[in-house]
Design a protein around this motif. Sequence first.
Motif, mmCIF file in Angstrom:
data_model
loop_
_atom_site.group_PDB
_atom_site.id
_atom_site.type_symbol
_atom_site.label_atom_id
_atom_site.label_comp_id
_atom_site.label_asym_id
_atom_site.label_seq_id
_atom_site.Cartn_x
_atom_site.Cartn_y
_atom_site.Cartn_z
ATOM 1 N N ASN A 34 54.954 26.944 47.311
ATOM 2 C CA ASN A 34 54.281 28.105 47.894
ATOM 3 C C ASN A 34 54.729 29.393 47.226
ATOM 4 N N THR B 200 51.412 23.750 43.425
ATOM 5 C CA THR B 200 51.404 22.698 44.445
ATOM 6 C C THR B 200 52.634 21.816 44.287
ATOM 7 N N VAL B 201 52.966 21.128 45.355
ATOM 8 C CA VAL B 201 54.062 20.157 45.290
ATOM 9 C C VAL B 201 53.717 19.094 44.249
ATOM 10 N N THR C 15 57.916 22.178 49.245
ATOM 11 C CA THR C 15 56.834 23.004 49.773
ATOM 12 C C THR C 15 57.170 24.484 49.659
ATOM 13 N N LEU D 91 60.894 17.327 51.144
ATOM 14 C CA LEU D 91 59.551 17.885 51.150
ATOM 15 C C LEU D 91 59.538 19.355 51.552
ATOM 16 N N ASP D 92 60.414 19.760 52.476
ATOM 17 C CA ASP D 92 60.473 21.164 52.886
ATOM 18 C C ASP D 92 60.860 22.061 51.706
#
Length: 149
Positions: free
Chosen positions: A59, A64-65, A55, A51-52
């Motif tokens: 960004n 968006t993810v 993200t 997820l990091d």
Amino acid sequence: MATFAERLTEALAARGVSHRKAARDITAAGFRISHGYIGQLARGYADNPNLDVLTALANYLGTTVGWLVGDQEPTGREPVAARVTGAGGQEPDEAEVRQQMEDLGVHHLAERTVGLSELSLSAIAQIIEAARIAEGLDRQGSQTPDDQG
């Protein structure tokens, strides 16, 4: 439906950046990632980023993810400054700015910071600056609460 690799490649091309440039910019913003890993993701050789990573990429790429992983349609996100405009493209008056900030959820975000320590507020300001750098935005308004005194 497009794969993650296809969407990542599309977003990098739309921004006009190479894997190396994206890795440099994202790393400069505070999230360490290599151009080789971005290349593996874009070619589908690596297909399970955490997820990091998602993200940081979202960004940086202004999306968006959810869009990157194929769960939603393109958002057409643009910098907040581009969305806050007055009637006819003129400089907005204070009431227009307040309403547009309300529409963007800025007030909710500000309310959530009430009661946080100076250390936490400083950390939030650093996160915001890192996100602005990752998204290629200017550094206007980059003062932290400590700088304003």
